[in-house]
Design an enzyme around this catalytic site. Structure first.
Site, PDB file in Angstrom:
ATOM      1  N   HIS A 142     -29.799   8.922  22.097  1.00  0.00           N
ATOM      2  CA  HIS A 142     -29.161   9.624  20.985  1.00  0.00           C
ATOM      3  C   HIS A 142     -30.127  10.101  19.907  1.00  0.00           C
ATOM      4  O   HIS A 142     -29.747  10.863  19.022  1.00  0.00           O
ATOM      5  CB  HIS A 142     -28.064   8.747  20.385  1.00  0.00           C
ATOM      6  CG  HIS A 142     -26.984   8.442  21.386  1.00  0.00           C
ATOM      7  ND1 HIS A 142     -26.142   9.421  21.868  1.00  0.00           N
ATOM      8  CD2 HIS A 142     -26.627   7.302  22.023  1.00  0.00           C
ATOM      9  CE1 HIS A 142     -25.306   8.879  22.743  1.00  0.00           C
ATOM     10  NE2 HIS A 142     -25.593   7.594  22.860  1.00  0.00           N
ATOM     11  N   HIS A 148       0.795  -1.232   0.000  1.00  0.00           N
ATOM     12  CA  HIS A 148       0.000   0.000   0.000  1.00  0.00           C
ATOM     13  C   HIS A 148       0.824   1.278   0.000  1.00  0.00           C
ATOM     14  O   HIS A 148       0.251   2.364  -0.019  1.00  0.00           O
ATOM     15  CB  HIS A 148      -0.939   0.007   1.213  1.00  0.00           C
ATOM     16  CG  HIS A 148      -1.922  -1.130   1.223  1.00  0.00           C
ATOM     17  ND1 HIS A 148      -2.908  -1.265   0.279  1.00  0.00           N
ATOM     18  CD2 HIS A 148      -2.072  -2.174   2.067  1.00  0.00           C
ATOM     19  CE1 HIS A 148      -3.622  -2.360   0.545  1.00  0.00           C
ATOM     20  NE2 HIS A 148      -3.125  -2.923   1.625  1.00  0.00           N
ATOM     21  N   CYS A 155     -21.748   1.551  26.278  1.00  0.00           N
ATOM     22  CA  CYS A 155     -23.130   2.035  26.341  1.00  0.00           C
ATOM     23  C   CYS A 155     -24.079   0.930  26.782  1.00  0.00           C
ATOM     24  O   CYS A 155     -24.912   1.118  27.658  1.00  0.00           O
ATOM     25  CB  CYS A 155     -23.571   2.564  24.977  1.00  0.00           C
ATOM     26  SG  CYS A 155     -23.273   4.322  24.740  1.00  0.00           S
TER      27      CYS A 155
END
Lengths: 286, 109
Positions: A206, A105, A247
């Site tokens: 959210h 790469h 969460c």
């Protein structure tokens, strides 16, 4: 600049459904990194969120001025230390093939441009949605002939941070149709499912209450355009899945494991809610 | 033994004579306080940067004692008056005896 509006908060708690109208976030400051890279931190909501969110807003706008500033200069952004370390790994031969990431790469700033913006992404060969971490491990095990990296180990998160820097400022643009659609729908299902003893879904905080406070925490829209993020609370880079884990754990639930198919699906769905915001990763949050 | 310790500094390369410039320094370091225990209950030994010094042409600009409560990757931002061309030398002292040094030149004119 921003202060807690007690009256607004009280009203917000009483009528949660009306919360977005009372949303409180930084509408003034603009995010420009190193005085060069201009970030889109507010954008039109993608089509699939019609009637759900009035606009999409980066988590950067929900943080204090001090935290915001840490992200505006790469020297001040502690996440760039991890990027430096990942650059070393990028150029180091690993595994049995005697090759490094750079062997294929070359310069990540060129070859990885735009990559972070479209992940998670459908992989034709494997016939599944792959996250950046899964793609990295594919390279590590198959091309480099090394042992797979831990899904949320430092080495892995640092590498996702390095790859993300090549896409900074580009809009998040994950595909949700075609072969990825069923995974996306699974992710949406998880987003709206209430988990744990507290019976909270992602959406309860959210989507219904962004801009409000949950005790001392200022709720954002839970956008993932800044991930991996350097969090001041643990002074390290955190991946999307670690955040999901935290969460769901906080709802007092048994969570899905990091790197599980459920979290991959959720990552795709949550990323699609931010289609149009700039890739900010690695960002700084509290 | 501290790992992956890399100092970084940002100093303007040019300045007016007598100008006050802002200097930023950062060193990656885990700053282990010596108060924590590992999963088997053993104390993780203290390993911190305990002193940071900046000089300009040999004259001390700032000399800091660091304590264990200072968090990871200590960052210092301060101002210095540059009377003439010269070199800033920044030195960090590690608990393990290592000394990390970084130099930055400023030209006045």
């Amino acid at each position: 600049m921003r202060r807690l509006n007690v009256a607004a908060l009280a009203t917000g708690l009483a009528v949660c459904a009306a919360a977005p109208a009372l949303a409180d976030f930084d509408e003034v400051d603009e995010l420009v990194i190193n005085g060069e890279i201009e970030m889109t931190t507010r954008a039109e909501a993608p089509e699939h969120l019609n009637g759900v969110l009035p606009e999409i807003i980066s988590g950067w706008r929900f943080r204090t001025d001090e935290t915001q500033q840490l992200q505006m200069d790469d020297f001040d952004n502690p996440a760039m230390l991890a990027v430096d370390q990942a650059t070393e790994v990028w150029n180091t031969a690993l595994g049995s093939e005697g090759q490094s990431c750079a062997s294929c790469h070359d310069d990540p700033a060129v070859s990885m441009e735009g990559v972070r913006a479209v992940y998670p992404k459908w992989d034709e060969e494997r016939e599944q949605v792959q996250t950046l971490e899964m793609q990295i491990n594919e390279c590590v095990t198959e091309r480099l002939g090394a042992e797979a990296w831990e899904y949320d180990g430092d080495r892995m998160i640092d590498m996702t941070a390095l790859i993300s820097t090549a896409s900074r400022g580009m809009p998040v643009d994950v595909a949700i149709d075609g072969p990825a659609q069923s995974t996306w729908e699974q992710g949406r299902e998880i987003y709206y499912t209430r988990y744990g003893q507290l019976e909270l879904a992602c959406a309860n905080c959210h989507e219904d209450n962004w801009g409000n406070y949950i005790r001392a925490d200022h709720l954002s829209q839970g956008q993932t355009n800044g991930f991996p993020v350097y969090r001041l609370r643990n002074a390290r880079l955190n991946s999307t899945h670690q955040r999901f884990y935290g969460c769901i754990r906080d709802t007092r639930a048994e969570t899905f494991p990091v790197g599980s198919p459920e979290f991959v699906a959720l990552e795709l769905y949550v990323a699609s809610r931010g289609n149009g915001l700039s890739v900010e990763a690695p960002s700084v949050r509290n | 033994m501290a790992e992956n310790v890399t100092p970084r500094v940002r100093v303007p390369s040019t300045a007016e004579a007598g100008e006050t410039v802002t200097i930023k320094t950062l060193i990656s370091h885990q700053m282990e306080s010596g108060q924590r225990r590992d999963s088997s209950g053993n104390v993780i030994p203290r390993s911190i940067i305990n002193r940071f010094v900046a000089t300009f042409n040999g004259e001390t600009v700032i000399d800091v004692t660091l304590e264990p409560a200072i968090s990871t990757n200590p960052y210092f931002e301060f101002q210095a008056k540059v009377p003439e061309s010269g070199d800033f030398v920044f030195t960090w002292y590690d608990d393990d005896g290592s000394v990390y040094e970084e130099t930055a030149s400023v030209s006045v004119g």
